[in-house]
Design a protein around this motif. Structure first.
Motif, short mmCIF file in Angstrom:
data_model
loop_
_atom_site.label_atom_id
_atom_site.label_comp_id
_atom_site.label_asym_id
_atom_site.label_seq_id
_atom_site.Cartn_x
_atom_site.Cartn_y
_atom_site.Cartn_z
N LEU A 262 -107.17 79.20 12.24
CA LEU A 262 -106.30 78.11 11.81
C LEU A 262 -105.65 78.37 10.45
O LEU A 262 -104.61 77.80 10.14
N LYS A 263 -106.27 79.24 9.68
CA LYS A 263 -105.65 79.59 8.38
C LYS A 263 -104.30 80.27 8.57
O LYS A 263 -103.49 80.32 7.66
N LEU A 264 -104.10 80.83 9.74
CA LEU A 264 -102.84 81.54 10.01
C LEU A 264 -101.76 80.62 10.56
O LEU A 264 -100.63 81.06 10.78
N ARG A 265 -102.11 79.35 10.80
CA ARG A 265 -101.17 78.47 11.50
C ARG A 265 -99.83 78.33 10.76
O ARG A 265 -98.77 78.41 11.37
N SER A 266 -99.89 78.10 9.45
CA SER A 266 -98.62 77.89 8.73
C SER A 266 -97.76 79.17 8.76
O SER A 266 -96.53 79.10 8.85
N ASP A 267 -98.40 80.31 8.68
CA ASP A 267 -97.65 81.56 8.78
C ASP A 267 -97.01 81.70 10.16
O ASP A 267 -95.87 82.16 10.29
N LEU A 268 -97.75 81.32 11.19
CA LEU A 268 -97.20 81.43 12.55
C LEU A 268 -96.04 80.46 12.74
O LEU A 268 -95.05 80.78 13.42
N GLU A 269 -96.17 79.28 12.13
CA GLU A 269 -95.06 78.31 12.22
C GLU A 269 -93.82 78.87 11.53
O GLU A 269 -92.71 78.76 12.05
N TRP A 270 -94.03 79.47 10.37
CA TRP A 270 -92.89 80.08 9.67
C TRP A 270 -92.31 81.22 10.53
O TRP A 270 -91.10 81.36 10.67
N GLY A 271 -93.21 82.00 11.11
CA GLY A 271 -92.77 83.14 11.91
C GLY A 271 -91.95 82.71 13.12
O GLY A 271 -90.99 83.40 13.50
N LEU A 272 -92.32 81.59 13.72
CA LEU A 272 -91.56 81.09 14.86
C LEU A 272 -90.13 80.74 14.43
O LEU A 272 -89.15 81.12 15.10
N GLN A 273 -90.00 80.04 13.31
CA GLN A 273 -88.65 79.70 12.82
C GLN A 273 -87.87 80.96 12.45
O GLN A 273 -86.68 81.09 12.76
N ALA A 274 -88.54 81.89 11.79
CA ALA A 274 -87.87 83.12 11.39
C ALA A 274 -87.47 83.95 12.60
O ALA A 274 -86.44 84.65 12.58
N SER A 275 -88.26 83.87 13.66
CA SER A 275 -87.91 84.61 14.89
C SER A 275 -86.67 84.02 15.54
O SER A 275 -85.82 84.75 16.05
N LEU A 276 -86.60 82.69 15.54
CA LEU A 276 -85.39 82.04 16.09
C LEU A 276 -84.16 82.44 15.27
O LEU A 276 -83.08 82.69 15.82
N GLU A 277 -84.37 82.52 13.95
CA GLU A 277 -83.29 82.99 13.08
C GLU A 277 -82.93 84.44 13.43
O GLU A 277 -81.75 84.83 13.38
N THR A 278 -83.94 85.21 13.76
CA THR A 278 -83.73 86.61 14.11
C THR A 278 -82.87 86.73 15.37
O THR A 278 -81.99 87.58 15.46
N VAL A 279 -83.13 85.86 16.35
CA VAL A 279 -82.32 85.88 17.57
C VAL A 279 -80.87 85.65 17.21
O VAL A 279 -79.96 86.35 17.69
N ARG A 280 -80.62 84.68 16.34
CA ARG A 280 -79.23 84.39 15.94
C ARG A 280 -78.63 85.58 15.20
O ARG A 280 -77.47 85.94 15.39
N PHE A 281 -79.44 86.22 14.36
CA PHE A 281 -78.97 87.38 13.59
C PHE A 281 -78.57 88.52 14.54
O PHE A 281 -77.47 89.08 14.42
N VAL A 282 -79.42 88.85 15.49
CA VAL A 282 -79.13 90.03 16.32
C VAL A 282 -78.03 89.76 17.35
O VAL A 282 -77.31 90.68 17.74
N THR A 283 -77.90 88.52 17.78
CA THR A 283 -76.82 88.25 18.73
C THR A 283 -75.45 88.31 18.04
O THR A 283 -74.42 88.40 18.70
N GLY A 284 -75.46 88.29 16.72
CA GLY A 284 -74.20 88.42 15.98
C GLY A 284 -73.78 89.87 15.76
O GLY A 284 -72.72 90.13 15.20
#
Lengths: 186, 440
Positions: free
Chosen positions: B187-209
């Motif tokens: 559970l200590k990793l939860r906030s990092d995973l939440e950030w990672g999920l948002q950053a991954s969605l950002e990554t999808v937008r980045f690479v599709t550009g």
């Protein structure tokens, strides 16, 4: 944290284990104010080793042709001794040089970096360490406090000039607070 | 659709030799010969010495196998552990419980995260943004590189927590795990995973550009497929050409063979002799309806029409899969309850078992025979890279004629870019060709 000490090498390859063994014995003895790390991460994770401290000292095996057991104190990066182990820690060839370049590009603060190398006799898989290397390991561990003092910002090493210490004597002079004799001349 | 590759007849005989594919996992080169504008020969020359893992697994106890096979790759050790434990569990009739199954998926998520983040940001993004390396790119795009490093680091941390260390983990065993994590630690990793999920969605937008070359061969995509889950650990092997078999039938459908110019085996379909394509693009094309909700939404709204036959869209597939891995990891961590026991008990007996799991770069097939003392008598390992070599050469045959009139550095660069689409173990580094061009 004044200094992070990072042992490198292969624990199963004779004298190549020197750096790891020094760190292991320092950990076992306890009381060392440095942060001790038994081997760096490979690849870009090496950046983690270089973050958050003033000084990082790598301990590793060296093969330069000097007598086995000679200690080499070298600022990094250095053209004097090519840190082969450090340069090859990543299976993709990503080593210390690449990490430093990436940190510079990202404008990260780079700590003072040094290598304390132990000149080896042989690094063969499954063999014991040689007697000269065992002696050198023992000297480094016994005199490590004096060595830290020598490397401290106000200490006697200028972090520019590579130094070479003949087997058995250099760190004795450190313990007396004297500057070591540079017999190698590089 | 294949490219049209008409060249001026006045073009002389040209031989392009790439002595070393540098900054790759392994050693290889590229040889290309063209005459009068017509491509005559393409060889992806893999000359790395054989590593003999299959041979020295023989005589080892089956419980040593996951730790030994993990040493095959520093980027995807989990894949080698997973394929080996699943194959050995099939041989021994062991069925770990649902908690163990989820932890293994979590372990795989960690590997996908670190591998995908590495390849998107540090290895392939420089191709699209016009840099020679991630270091050069970092000076102009520090935020992009920092984001990639943080995304990767979280995967490393998760892998270290589950596997005991970030590279070559040591916690996996036949029957389960030697040790399972504490809920409070995960559970200590939860906030990092939440950030990672948002950053991954950002990554999808980045690479599709990014701007993708127009190249879409007629591939046969092959991947593992599960009725309810995006494929990682199990179950059948399917293809866009109609293959749908159990892992035990793999060798009836696909075969490895020696080719003169390569120490690595090349795979082909038994029936047709043709190449096929494994990896994230194959997985996404064949399984996208099983993505986690946010990853699926990202895939559906990113502007690429799936299934895609453009290999350069692999970077987008990787970003979608990284989103999936973060999303699934978060769900598993939040629901995690420590299992009553970390591994199943079972009796050792002679047997044979096969498994295929999804390494970050594609289907990884293992088969083992063990005797009644639990010693390995036979081992077969088919990595995704060897399954893609023939396909890479086919791609180069289609791609190269259209660029042979360019200067050599551009040809080399284009070849590198194409190969890097495929397999991080070959193209894992950036800009790796040492080009030698002989004109006759």
């Amino acid at each position: 944290m004044p200094m992070r000490v990072v042992g490198c090498g292969n624990a199963w390859a004779g004298d190549d284990s020197a750096g790891l063994e020094i760190v292991r014995r320092l950990e076992e003895r306890g009381g060392c104010p440095c942060e001790l790390l038994e081997r760096p991460q490979a690849g870009v994770e090496l950046m983690e080793v270089l973050r958050g401290v003033e000084t990082v000292l790598f301990l590793d095996a060296v093969s330069s042709g000097a007598p086995a057991g000679t200690l080499h104190l070298v600022p990094l990066p250095s053209a004097v001794i090519v840190p082969r182990t450090l340069g090859a820690i990543s299976s993709h060839g990503w080593g210390l040089a690449e990490t430093l370049r990436l940190m510079a590009a990202l404008r990260h603060r780079i700590p003072r970096l040094g290598l304390l190398g132990v000149e080896i006799e042989a690094a063969l898989p499954g063999t014991p360490r040689s007697a000269p290397v065992e002696s050198a390991i023992q000297v480094v561990v016994e005199r490590f406090a004096a060595f830290e003092e020598f490397l401290a910002p106000e200490g006697q090493w200028d972090w520019v000039t590579p130094r070479r210490f003949a087997p058995g004597e250099a760190l004795c002079s450190l313990a007396k607070g004297e500057a070591p004799t540079d017999k190698g001349g590089f | 659709m294949s490219q049209t590759n008409t060249q001026p007849a006045s073009l002389p005989l040209r031989t392009v030799k790439v002595d070393y594919l540098t900054r790759v996992e392994g050693e290889g080169g590229l040889y290309v010969r063209a005459e009068g504008g017509q491509l005559r020969e393409v060889k992806l020359n893999i000359f790395e010495p054989p590593r003999f893992f299959e041979a020295f697994l023989r005589g080892r106890h089956f419980q040593e196998v996951p730790d030994i096979t993990a040493r095959i790759c520093g980027i995807c050790p989990v894949a080698y552990q997973m394929s080996s434990v699943h194959a050995l569990e099939a041989a021994l009739g062991v069925k770990p419980g649902p908690e163990i199954r989820l932890l293994r998926r979590l372990l795989y998520c960690a590997e996908w995260i670190e591998s995908h983040a590495l390849h998107i940001y540090l290895l392939q993004a420089p191709d699209f943004l016009g840099y020679d390396s991630a270091i050069a790119m970092a000076a102009d795009h520090p935020r992009v590189v920092e984001q990639g490093l943080r995304l990767k680091k979280i995967g490393n941390n998760l892998l270290e927590l589950l596997g005991g260390r970030a590279t070559h983990p040591v916690s996996v065993c036949v029957g389960g795990f030697y040790k399972v994590p504490r809920r409070k630690d995960l559970l200590k990793l939860r906030s990092d995973l939440e950030w990672g999920l948002q950053a991954s969605l950002e990554t999808v937008r980045f690479v599709t550009g990014l701007k993708f070359p127009n190249f879409a061969p007629d591939y046969e995509f092959v991947s593992v497929s599960h009725p309810d889950e995006y494929p990682m650990n199990e179950r059948r092997i399917v293809s866009s050409g109609g293959v749908d078999v159990e892992p035990a039938e793999y060798e009836r459908v696909f075969v490895e063979e020696h080719v003169e110019h390569s120490t690595a085996l090349h795979s082909r379909k038994v029936e047709t002799g043709t190449s096929y394509f494994v990896g994230r693009l194959a997985r996404l094309n064949l399984n996208r309806e099983k993505l986690m909700p946010r990853a699926r939404e990202a895939a559906e709204t990113c502007g690429i029409a799936w299934p895609s036959r453009n290999p350069f869209h692999g970077i987008v597939a990787r970003a979608v899969e990284m989103t999936h891995a973060y999303e699934e990891a978060l769900a598993i961590v939040e629901a995690y309850q420590e299992p009553a026991r970390s591994r199943e008990e079972f009796k050792v007996h002679a047997g044979e078992g096969s498994a295929a799991t999804e390494a970050p770069r594609g289907v990884l097939y293992h088969r083992y025979q063990i005797n009644d003392r639990g010693l390995v008598e036979f081992a077969k390992i088919v990595p995704p890279t060897s399954q893609n070599y023939r396909r890479m050469e086919d791609d180069l045959r289609l791609y190269l004629p259209g660029i042979l009139d360019r200067p050599e550095p551009q040809i080399a660069r284009a070849c590198e870019d194409l190969i890097r689409n495929y397999d991080p173990c070959i193209s894992c580094s950036t800009h790796f060709l040492k080009l030698k061009l002989d004109r006759e």
